[in-house]
Enzyme design. Structure first.
Site, PDB file in Angstrom:
ATOM      1  N   THR A 323       7.989  -0.817   0.055  1.00 55.27           N
ATOM      2  CA  THR A 323       9.446  -0.561  -0.015  1.00 55.27           C
ATOM      3  C   THR A 323       9.838  -0.759   1.446  1.00 55.27           C
ATOM      4  OG1 THR A 323       9.059   1.428  -1.124  1.00 55.27           O
ATOM      5  CG2 THR A 323      11.111   1.252  -0.012  1.00 55.27           C
ATOM      6  N   THR A 324      11.155  -1.552   1.441  1.00 52.81           N
ATOM      7  CA  THR A 324      11.715  -1.865   2.754  1.00 52.81           C
ATOM      8  C   THR A 324      13.435  -1.274   2.760  1.00 52.81           C
ATOM      9  OG1 THR A 324      12.177  -3.618   4.452  1.00 52.81           O
ATOM     10  CG2 THR A 324      12.600  -4.151   2.060  1.00 52.81           C
TER      11      THR A 324
END
Length: 500
Positions: A323-324
């Site tokens: 995830t970013t």
């Protein structure tokens, strides 16, 4: 101002805004670029959310997370093929499921295009340029991204396509090596005219369906054709005189963060010494309460009265003890908080596109009622919680995080570091964090030994040797300053806005 997970990601947003784009052009450019620069964390084949506040005061949560797949399949055909892999962080292991049966309906591509159409001001071809350049010319693996690639080695090299991209001369790519994705460059160049039609309604959708049918996957051409971005009203939460706008149900990250903040507000955090035994013990107790009552919070979003929160507050007051994220603000008063993910990736690449699809159907934290318990076409819940903190003067903070289950503990800790303890935004992001994983208190290094030893008296504690991606990546803008989280290669950039 931009705070993102890679220098190229943040620079893409700055470049586009300096060329006359607004925050939404910038965040879309950053999202496309992150799919190349942060390829172990996000992908056009994943899903995400964007919380927008326009200069005119319009507030929208764009939900382009994944749907459960399987539309058009007979009930007896819903026997997905996926298998577990163990990802070994330096201080903890976590199991995920990958393979064709782990793929949910991807939303990132349609989400980026939707946001650009709604609020962007530059032509799509211009917004895509930084991503096309990165995919065509290549990206050097920096230290953080090479660490992520090492963590996901069995996934990145599951298919022949993955091995051709990430194994050179018999060796898996390492820090300093160049990654190229010419197929993705070609796909991106086609988007300016195609606008994703071939992916969701055309030849690419047909190719995906054929591969899924041959490998016990559930994703169908009908799933892709019927997928829609949903515009929602943000969830509004109060904390110490501020309003936090965040991700509403059916996603559960926002409600869990809201419950956490309500419990934090019941305790005198501003009067505590940061990192003291009282501070750590209070944080831990709150995390335990949220973990114990997670299902009640998720399926019956909290209310201020006649709920377990009232009882929990009473207990706490007696306690005394892949995830970013990208945050973007422009000079016109537009703000965008966007979190995207590919999960850990399924290992399956869409033919001819260089796009790895997600493994959202294989993450147990996204399916608390069991794998494949929901019918096809249901929006998958998520922990992702892109957020905006509002004061009477306007947007005070743009914040969000990657980190799977740790999102709901990382964001409140950074918020509290800024609002309760008065730390500068970069210091607030850099400070060590803790996370209660249900049985063990995971602690980053940097806390006083005496405080940790006190915690050991009544619970199991694991102190990590280093700050880790495990504890999230809170890329934040606050008080006119952007801060990238070093745990996920964070990069903050400030540019001269090009809009008149």
């Amino acid at each position: 101002m931009v705070a993102g997970g890679h220098p190229l990601t943040s620079q893409a947003a700055i470049e586009i805004m300096e060329e006359g784009g607004n925050a939404f052009d910038g965040v879309v450019a950053a999202g496309f670029t992150a799919a190349i620069a942060e390829q172990a964390l996000t992908s056009l084949g994943g899903g995400g959310f964007l919380l927008a506040r326009t200069s005119g005061g319009e507030e929208i949560l764009f939900d382009f997370f994944s749907d459960t797949p399987g539309k058009g399949l007979a009930g007896n055909a819903l026997d997905p093929h996926f298998f577990p892999v163990t990802i070994s962080f330096s201080g903890s292991d976590q199991d995920f499921n990958i393979g064709l049966g782990s793929v949910a309906v991807p939303g990132n591509l349609k989400g980026f295009l939707h946001v650009h159409k709604r609020f962007g001001r530059l032509p799509l071809a211009k917004v895509l340029q930084p991503a096309v350049r990165a995919a065509r010319d290549g990206v050097v693996l920096n230290h953080r991204q090479s660490q992520f690639m090492d963590l996901l080695h069995p996934i990145m090299t599951l298919s022949e396509t993955g091995r051709s991209m990430y194994v050179k001369n018999g060796s898996y790519l390492q820090e300093g090596d160049m990654t190229h994705n010419p197929d993705l460059a070609g796909f991106l160049e086609s988007l300016a005219d195609d606008h994703g039609e071939s992916f969701y309604n055309g030849s690419i959708a047909s190719a995906i369906e054929a591969d899924m049918a041959g490998g016990n996957g559930l994703l169908t051409a009908r799933d892709l054709a019927e997928y829609q971005v949903i515009e929602r009203r943000p969830l509004s939460l109060q904390y110490r005189g501020f309003t936090l706008l965040t991700n509403p149900p059916p996603s559960f990250g926002g409600t869990l963060i809201g419950a956490t903040l309500k419990l934090m507000e019941a305790l005198p955090f501003p009067e505590m010494d940061w990192g003291s035994n009282l501070h750590l013990a209070s944080l831990t107790a709150i995390m335990e309460e949220i973990d114990l009552h997670r299902d009640e919070t998720v399926f019956n979003p909290f209310k201020s009265a006649d709920s377990w929160l009232t009882t929990a507050i009473g207990r706490l007051r007696k306690f005394s003890r892949g995830t970013t994220h990208i945050s973007v603000s422009d000079g016109l008063g537009n703000h965008a908080s966007m979190t995207t993910s590919n999960g850990e990736g399924s290992g399956y690449f869409v033919p001819g596109t260089g796009i790895m699809l997600n493994n959202m159907m294989g993450e147990d934290d996204l399916h608390p009622q069991g794998f494949h318990a929901s019918p096809p076409g249901r929006r998958v819940s998520s922990m992702m919680s892109p957020s905006l903190l509002m004061s009477e003067a306007g947007v005070a903070m743009v914040i969000g995080s990657g980190g799977s289950k740790r999102i709901r503990t990382a964001i409140p800790q950074v918020l509290s570091n800024i609002l309760d303890f008065g730390f500068d935004v970069q210091k607030a992001v850099d400070l060590p964090r803790i996370h209660w994983d249900g049985s063990v208190l995971q602690i980053e290094p940097g806390y006083e030994r005496s405080a940790i030893e006190k915690l050991r008296e009544y619970r199991q504690v694991n102190v990590w040797d280093e700050r880790s991606v495990y504890f999230g990546g809170v890329h934040t803008i606050s008080s006119g300053k952007p801060a990238g989280d070093p745990r996920r290669g964070g990069a903050a950039r400030i540019g001269m806005h090009g809009c008149p």
